[in-house]
Design a protein around this motif. Structure first.
Motif, short mmCIF file in Angstrom:
data_model
loop_
_atom_site.label_atom_id
_atom_site.label_comp_id
_atom_site.label_asym_id
_atom_site.label_seq_id
_atom_site.Cartn_x
_atom_site.Cartn_y
_atom_site.Cartn_z
N ALA A 1 0.82 -1.21 0.00
CA ALA A 1 0.00 0.00 0.00
C ALA A 1 0.85 1.26 0.00
O ALA A 1 0.69 2.14 -0.84
CB ALA A 1 -0.92 -0.02 1.20
N ASN A 2 1.79 1.34 0.94
CA ASN A 2 2.54 2.59 1.07
C ASN A 2 3.99 2.41 0.67
O ASN A 2 4.88 2.51 1.50
CB ASN A 2 2.48 3.08 2.52
N ALA A 3 4.22 2.11 -0.59
CA ALA A 3 5.61 1.93 -1.01
C ALA A 3 6.16 3.26 -1.50
O ALA A 3 5.51 3.99 -2.24
CB ALA A 3 5.66 0.90 -2.13
N TRP A 4 7.35 3.57 -1.06
CA TRP A 4 8.04 4.80 -1.50
C TRP A 4 9.42 4.41 -1.99
O TRP A 4 10.05 3.52 -1.43
CB TRP A 4 8.17 5.78 -0.32
N SER A 5 9.88 5.03 -3.05
CA SER A 5 11.29 4.82 -3.42
C SER A 5 11.86 6.11 -3.99
O SER A 5 11.12 6.98 -4.48
CB SER A 5 11.43 3.65 -4.40
N ASN A 6 13.18 6.21 -3.91
CA ASN A 6 13.81 7.41 -4.47
C ASN A 6 13.93 7.26 -5.99
O ASN A 6 13.57 6.22 -6.55
CB ASN A 6 15.16 7.68 -3.80
N TRP A 7 14.46 8.29 -6.64
CA TRP A 7 14.53 8.33 -8.11
C TRP A 7 15.28 7.13 -8.68
O TRP A 7 14.85 6.54 -9.66
CB TRP A 7 15.22 9.65 -8.52
#
Ligand SMILES: Cc1cc2nc3c(=O)[nH]c(=O)nc-3n(C[C@H](O)[C@H](O)[C@H](O)COP(=O)(O)OP(=O)(O)OC[C@H]3O[C@@H](n4cnc5c(N)ncnc54)[C@H](O)[C@@H]3O)c2cc1C
Length: 433
Positions: free
Chosen positions: A2-8
């Motif tokens: 649900a809450n996946a975040w990743s950098n560039w």
């Protein structure tokens, strides 16, 4: 998830309990007071270090953007901190103002660019934070604070480069300049000539930088100077095509270094020179489509050529997989406590590694060279330093940490990664109050 975040680059990932996009400063303040901690604010996620990573809350300011007000007489503009640089350029151009300098891309949020001391090149040009006239931030208890250069210059110097750990910037007032035009030229020259005349060539232009192309023995030099001439067409960018060729040669000839060198050198020498005039906002930024990871160290200016020579030797001897050009820039000294340019004219050297492969062996091998020359790492690019190292590199380190404690007494903004940088305990991870 649900809450996946990743950098560039995809190297840093997080699965926070919450990703929030407040609509205004009131909602932002409420999140700081009550969202699951640690609370990390994201700009555009273009940093290579885990600055934004959090298992609590990641706050994006993408809705807190745009122009608040401007002052034509002093070329000042107050903008919301989530404004992307690409949008900021057009906002400023429309009111007759320009950023004095820019880095390589325009994707970052201004809050994110300030947070890591993002910079362009030019021995008399400071990084973005040197333009700060005033900051409005939400502190660790959800209260609004405002600092101005006229009222409390120390607080501007303390909070201007602050890694999202000295409150969340809501609005910033920047000192800009009148819109201007640049003549940009690019040409190639042997790396030996470049290293010999480094100081004179870098100082001969308002802004100069160069790229060393691994295994080429040549650099591409880029110079920008003010111009009153009529605009001409900016040539179509061929950086991505160039990279694709370098990657192909790397893959085919990795174990045939002499042939690789001969072919690259032949191709680079034929790269045509470039010369055009354009408004400032059409000159600085490029498109970066091939993903990479990056380390950049900021060195005492005069150490640049020696450090670069060692980095080139290391790369060409031990890391034949590397094909990304190395970027060399200069940055003016400043007075910001956590600025890597603090009281030091700087030569910045950046190395890159294809994001498809593990960058760490290369970065780990290069870092001791940068450190030996007294380098301070770019806050947003790969490094392995911790609080004890920073204390030696930053004369105002303890003062900065005292300000941080005052702004964030409960360590709301302190993730495990930030705790390592500052040598303090991570903040509580539950709902705060
Ligand atoms: C392709 C590419 C090119 C690049 N070129 C350059 C270059 O030319 N020069 C250079 O110096 N760097 C360059 N960088 C690095 C980049 O500019 C920095 O890492 C910058 O901080 C990224 O900005 P961001 O908006 O993505 O911020 P993020 O990476 O999302 O965040 C950076 C830091 O700022 C903090 N932050 C973000 N918003 C706020 C806010 N509102 N208040 C308080 N803190 C905040 C975050 O918490 C974090 O600590 C490049 C990166 C990439 C991927």
């Amino acid at each position: 998830m649900a809450n996946a975040w990743s950098n560039w680059s995809g190297f840093v990932t997080a699965s926070p309990k919450r990703i929030a996009t407040p609509a205004d400063v009131g909602e932002l303040a409420e999140l700081v007071r009550s969202a699951p901690g640690p609370l990390r604010v994201a700009g555009a996620g273009h940093s290579f270090t885990p600055l934004v990573q959090s298992e609590g809350t990641i706050v994006s300011l993408e809705k807190i953007e745009g122009l608040v007000s401007h002052d034509a007489a002093n070329s000042r503009a107050r903008v919301r901190a989530g404004t992307r640089l690409g949008a900021l350029m057009h906002i400023l151009q429309d009111i007759g103002q320009g950023l004095p300098n820019m880095g390589d891309i325009d994707k970052q949020a201004i809050g994110g660019a300030l947070g890591t001391a993002t910079h362009g090149s030019g021995p008399t040009l400071g990084a973005y934070h040197t333009q700060l006239e005033a900051v409005q931030l939400v502190d660790g208890q959800g209260k609004l604070r405002e600092y101005t250069r006229a009222g409390n210059q120390d607080m501007i110097h303390a909070t201007g480069v602050a890694l999202g750990a000295f409150g969340v910037l809501a609005e910033v007032t920047m000192n800009n300049i009148a819109t201007y035009r640049l003549r940009r030229r690019k040409w190639v020259l042997p790396v030996g000539d470049m290293l010999k005349s480094f100081e004179t060539m870098m100082a001969a232009h308002r802004s100069a930088e160069f790229y060393y192309i691994p295994f080429a023995d040549y650099v591409q030099f880029i110079a920008s100077d003010l111009s009153d001439a009529a605009p001409t067409t900016r040539p179509t960018e061929d950086d991505e095509e160039g990279l694709a060729t370098l990657r192909k040669l790397r893959s085919a000839l990795r174990w045939l270094p002499s042939l690789r060198r001969a072919l690259i050198r032949g191709a680079v020498r034929k790269v045509p020179a470039e010369d055009y005039v354009q408004d400032w906002l059409n000159v600085y930024a490029s498109d970066r489509r091939t993903k990479f990871n990056e380390m950049e160290y900021h060195l005492p200016y005069e150490e640049g050529p020696n450090a670069l020579a060692e980095i080139i030797a290391l790369t060409e001897k031990h890391f034949p997989e590397v094909y990304f050009p190395m970027e060399v820039r200069s940055v003016a000294p400043d007075e910001f406590w956590l600025s890597p340019f603090y009281k030091r004219l700087t030569c910045s050297i950046a190395i890159h590694h294809d994001a498809a492969n593990d960058p760490l062996p290369f970065m780990r091998a290069a870092e001791p060279i940068f450190r030996k020359y007294g380098g301070r790492p770019h806050w947003g690019k790969m490094h392995s330093l911790k609080a004890a190292d920073f204390k030696k590199l930053y004369p105002r380190w303890d003062d900065a940490l005292a300000v941080r404690r005052d702004i964030d007494p409960d360590n709301r903004f302190v993730s495990p990664y930030m705790a390592g940088l500052f040598g303090i305990q991570p903040g509580p991870s539950g709902i705060q109050r």
